[in-house]
Design a protein around this motif. Structure first.
Motif, PDB file in Angstrom:
ATOM      1  N   UNK A  95      42.846 -19.144  -8.142  1.00 42.30           N
ATOM      2  CA  UNK A  95      41.487 -19.096  -7.612  1.00 42.30           C
ATOM      3  C   UNK A  95      41.320 -20.164  -6.542  1.00 42.30           C
ATOM      4  N   UNK A  96      40.778 -19.758  -5.415  1.00 45.01           N
ATOM      5  CA  UNK A  96      40.549 -20.677  -4.306  1.00 45.01           C
ATOM      6  C   UNK A  96      39.284 -20.250  -3.576  1.00 45.01           C
ATOM      7  N   UNK A  97      38.937 -20.976  -2.517  1.00 47.20           N
ATOM      8  CA  UNK A  97      37.643 -20.775  -1.866  1.00 47.20           C
ATOM      9  C   UNK A  97      37.790 -20.711  -0.353  1.00 47.20           C
ATOM     10  N   UNK A  98      36.885 -19.942   0.244  1.00 43.55           N
ATOM     11  CA  UNK A  98      36.730 -19.880   1.695  1.00 43.55           C
ATOM     12  C   UNK A  98      35.237 -19.962   1.991  1.00 43.55           C
ATOM     13  N   UNK A  99      34.887 -20.157   3.255  1.00 46.55           N
ATOM     14  CA  UNK A  99      33.488 -20.061   3.667  1.00 46.55           C
ATOM     15  C   UNK A  99      33.012 -18.645   3.393  1.00 46.55           C
ATOM     16  N   UNK A 100      31.813 -18.498   2.900  1.00 46.85           N
ATOM     17  CA  UNK A 100      31.286 -17.182   2.558  1.00 46.85           C
ATOM     18  C   UNK A 100      31.383 -16.237   3.756  1.00 46.85           C
ATOM     19  N   UNK A 101      31.995 -15.084   3.515  1.00 48.51           N
ATOM     20  CA  UNK A 101      32.149 -14.078   4.561  1.00 48.51           C
ATOM     21  C   UNK A 101      33.339 -14.269   5.471  1.00 48.51           C
ATOM     22  N   UNK A 102      34.031 -15.393   5.347  1.00 42.68           N
ATOM     23  CA  UNK A 102      35.155 -15.699   6.237  1.00 42.68           C
ATOM     24  C   UNK A 102      36.452 -15.200   5.610  1.00 42.68           C
ATOM     25  N   UNK A 103      36.585 -13.899   5.490  1.00 44.39           N
ATOM     26  CA  UNK A 103      37.704 -13.316   4.749  1.00 44.39           C
ATOM     27  C   UNK A 103      38.606 -12.442   5.615  1.00 44.39           C
ATOM     28  N   UNK A 104      38.534 -12.598   6.927  1.00 47.66           N
ATOM     29  CA  UNK A 104      39.450 -11.888   7.815  1.00 47.66           C
ATOM     30  C   UNK A 104      40.653 -12.781   8.100  1.00 47.66           C
ATOM     31  N   UNK A 105      41.840 -12.252   7.856  1.00 41.68           N
ATOM     32  CA  UNK A 105      43.072 -13.013   8.063  1.00 41.68           C
ATOM     33  C   UNK A 105      44.022 -12.202   8.924  1.00 41.68           C
ATOM     34  N   UNK A 106      44.787 -12.863   9.795  1.00 38.36           N
ATOM     35  CA  UNK A 106      45.729 -12.134  10.653  1.00 38.36           C
ATOM     36  C   UNK A 106      46.857 -11.527   9.834  1.00 38.36           C
ATOM     37  N   UNK A 107      47.316 -10.379  10.266  1.00 35.75           N
ATOM     38  CA  UNK A 107      48.380  -9.689   9.537  1.00 35.75           C
ATOM     39  C   UNK A 107      49.758  -9.987  10.111  1.00 35.75           C
ATOM     40  N   UNK A 108      49.821 -10.370  11.383  1.00 37.64           N
ATOM     41  CA  UNK A 108      51.110 -10.560  12.031  1.00 37.64           C
ATOM     42  C   UNK A 108      51.805 -11.842  11.599  1.00 37.64           C
ATOM     43  N   UNK A 109      53.125 -11.897  11.704  1.00 37.28           N
ATOM     44  CA  UNK A 109      53.869 -13.100  11.337  1.00 37.28           C
ATOM     45  C   UNK A 109      53.687 -14.207  12.368  1.00 37.28           C
ATOM     46  N   UNK A 110      53.885 -15.432  11.941  1.00 34.74           N
ATOM     47  CA  UNK A 110      53.832 -16.584  12.838  1.00 34.74           C
ATOM     48  C   UNK A 110      55.183 -16.729  13.516  1.00 34.74           C
ATOM     49  N   UNK A 111      55.180 -16.992  14.803  1.00 34.50           N
ATOM     50  CA  UNK A 111      56.427 -17.180  15.532  1.00 34.50           C
ATOM     51  C   UNK A 111      56.338 -18.452  16.383  1.00 34.50           C
ATOM     52  N   UNK A 112      57.484 -19.087  16.599  1.00 30.54           N
ATOM     53  CA  UNK A 112      57.535 -20.209  17.513  1.00 30.54           C
ATOM     54  C   UNK A 112      57.998 -21.503  16.880  1.00 30.54           C
ATOM     55  N   UNK A 113      58.257 -22.488  17.746  1.00 32.32           N
ATOM     56  CA  UNK A 113      58.742 -23.809  17.351  1.00 32.32           C
ATOM     57  C   UNK A 113      57.710 -24.849  17.757  1.00 32.32           C
ATOM     58  N   UNK A 114      57.405 -25.762  16.854  1.00 31.80           N
ATOM     59  CA  UNK A 114      56.475 -26.847  17.137  1.00 31.80           C
ATOM     60  C   UNK A 114      57.039 -28.151  16.595  1.00 31.80           C
ATOM     61  N   UNK A 115      56.778 -29.257  17.286  1.00 36.18           N
ATOM     62  CA  UNK A 115      57.123 -30.593  16.822  1.00 36.18           C
ATOM     63  C   UNK A 115      55.829 -31.337  16.529  1.00 36.18           C
ATOM     64  N   UNK A 116      55.568 -31.625  15.263  1.00 36.15           N
ATOM     65  CA  UNK A 116      54.347 -32.324  14.867  1.00 36.15           C
ATOM     66  C   UNK A 116      54.663 -33.790  14.587  1.00 36.15           C
ATOM     67  N   UNK A 117      53.827 -34.706  15.071  1.00 36.88           N
ATOM     68  CA  UNK A 117      54.106 -36.136  14.900  1.00 36.88           C
ATOM     69  C   UNK A 117      53.733 -36.643  13.514  1.00 36.88           C
ATOM     70  N   UNK A 118      53.916 -37.955  13.331  1.00 34.50           N
ATOM     71  CA  UNK A 118      53.496 -38.588  12.086  1.00 34.50           C
ATOM     72  C   UNK A 118      52.060 -38.212  11.739  1.00 34.50           C
ATOM     73  N   UNK A 119      51.819 -37.914  10.477  1.00 30.52           N
ATOM     74  CA  UNK A 119      50.478 -37.727   9.924  1.00 30.52           C
ATOM     75  C   UNK A 119      49.651 -36.687  10.687  1.00 30.52           C
ATOM     76  N   UNK A 120      50.309 -35.661  11.207  1.00 34.06           N
ATOM     77  CA  UNK A 120      49.544 -34.590  11.824  1.00 34.06           C
ATOM     78  C   UNK A 120      48.665 -33.924  10.765  1.00 34.06           C
ATOM     79  N   UNK A 121      47.433 -33.612  11.126  1.00 39.33           N
ATOM     80  CA  UNK A 121      46.451 -33.107  10.165  1.00 39.33           C
ATOM     81  C   UNK A 121      46.900 -31.808   9.502  1.00 39.33           C
ATOM     82  N   UNK A 122      47.589 -30.950  10.246  1.00 35.78           N
ATOM     83  CA  UNK A 122      48.019 -29.674   9.666  1.00 35.78           C
ATOM     84  C   UNK A 122      48.999 -29.901   8.516  1.00 35.78           C
ATOM     85  N   UNK A 123      49.959 -30.791   8.714  1.00 35.84           N
ATOM     86  CA  UNK A 123      50.957 -31.050   7.671  1.00 35.84           C
ATOM     87  C   UNK A 123      50.338 -31.719   6.450  1.00 35.84           C
TER      88      UNK A 123
END
Length: 401
Positions: free
Chosen positions: A275-303
């Motif tokens: 069980x998890x939560x999203x903003x009410x009504x915010x239930x559309x998600x992309x279907x396609x796969x993620x592609x590409x290379x990224x270099x994230x630095x120390x303490x990047x918010x996404x990681x």
């Protein structure tokens, strides 16, 4: 494409990860994105190492460089500064959008305090805490002070007890009052000012925090928009807040106890988290796969914020790219949205040597991946205003080196 099970939307890990990357502008840099907009999308940029923060921001906007970040933060015209450097989530130094400072201070100042980590003889009473925070705010109003200058002011305004050297610092003992430095930031009476030479200075940003309940509700919604689906435990970990308090906050925003059961957030079934939560009504998600290379630095918010962590850091990455399960201590290589290596940069003048250690296998990188990585390294050099050179090999430095 999301599905429904038992009345709930069911979200897979690839769907959640793809949407987070898109909302973080990591599926592709956004043209015209300002530094403040990039920082807002991340929900703050960890800035203990300012060069890492500059790279985090620059990666998200097409054409952004570290000069753009510094200008937004330190322009001589204080009224035009769109970023603030202060204490943010987890009590750590962050860049935050100046326009969002009332929300952040309102939310953070209302988070319940955890167990006091200081020895009994170093602690302050609640009354002393309030006295010191008020002294910090008064001393910094209309002034930019170094920590030593601020210390003199605080002791003069409170008493010698505030200056007792009872706090372990970096190879020295700090005065007692320093234990509430981050709290002064959360209350909106302290932020960083431009350096004086190589010394940091502080000022009072003159911020009036939003009421706690309003600010915390807004912060939960922004967090779920950026990093949902997520559980109260995920939110508590990201904020370094008590888990039980987060559970109560989510329950109040879900509308539990109301006749309609409607609320600002809604429940979904999330692969790997239940069980998890999203903003009410915010239930559309992309279907396609993620592609590409990224270099994230120390303490990047996404990681740091993406959960469940074992899905973002699969296999060897969980051992190699985390420090005791803590994200952020190593810069990471993302391949198709998943951590697949670590990297390190060493700068000498304009030259930036980037060493990337892939973790997928002992085989050389495929030619197509190598070209993508070379392009990303070149982009790192452009953002950091240097000449970046790629080496593929073992990263020998330790965490947060």
């Amino acid at each position: 494409m999301t599905t429904r099970a038992r009345g709930y939307v069911t979200v897979t890990w690839p769907e959640a990860n793809a949407r987070r990357l898109a909302r973080q502008y990591l599926s592709g840099p956004a043209p015209g994105l300002s530094p403040a907009e990039a920082v807002g999308a991340m929900l703050g940029t960890h800035a203990q190492v300012l060069s890492a923060a500059e790279l985090s921001v620059g990666l998200r906007g097409a054409g952004l460089t570290r000069t753009d970040v510094r200008t937004a933060l330190w322009t001589d015209d204080a009224a035009r500064r769109t970023l603030v450097k202060t204490f943010g989530p987890r009590g750590t130094v962050h860049l935050l959008p100046a326009a969002d400072l009332p929300l952040w201070t309102g939310a953070l100042s209302a988070v319940p305090a955890g167990p006091n980590p200081f020895p009994r003889d170093a602690r302050m009473t609640p009354e002393q805490v309030e006295e010191v925070v008020a002294a910090i705010g008064a001393a910094l109003t209309g002034a930019d002070l170094t920590v030593d200058e601020l210390s003199e002011e605080v002791v003069d305004r409170t008493g010698p007890w505030a200056g007792d050297l009872v706090m372990p610092g970096f190879q020295e003992m700090w005065p007692r009052w320093r234990q509430v430095l981050h709290l002064a930031g959360h209350r909106g009476v302290l932020a960083y000012a431009p350096n004086r030479g190589r010394r940091a200075t502080y000022t009072n940003p003159g911020c009036t925090p939003l009421p706690g309940p309003e600010a915390q509700a807004a912060l939960v919604e922004r967090y779920l928009y950026a990093y949902g689906p997520a559980t109260p435990a995920h939110f508590a970990r990201w904020l370094a807040a008590p888990k039980r308090w987060a559970e109560g906050l989510f329950a109040s925003l879900a509308g539990s106890g109301s006749d309609s059961g409607s609320g600002a957030i809604e429940e979904v079934a999330f692969e790997g988290a239940g069980r998890a939560w999203v903003v009410a009504g915010d239930t559309d998600f992309p279907a396609g796969p993620v592609r590409g290379v990224r270099l994230l630095p120390y303490f990047d918010a996404f990681a740091i914020a993406s959960q469940p962590r074992e899905r973002l850091f699969p296999g060897r990455a969980f051992e190699r790219a985390l420090a005791g399960g803590q994200a952020g201590n190593y810069p990471v290589l993302l391949v198709d949205g998943t951590v697949a290596g670590v990297w390190h940069q060493r700068r000498s003048g304009k030259r930036i040597t980037v060493t990337v250690e892939p973790l997928e296998s002992s085989e050389p990188l495929p030619e197509a991946r190598l070209r993508e990585l070379e392009d990303e390294v070149e982009r790192v050099g452009t953002i950091m205003e240097g000449r970046a050179e790629l080496t593929v090999g073992a990263v020998s430095v330790g965490a947060h080196a």
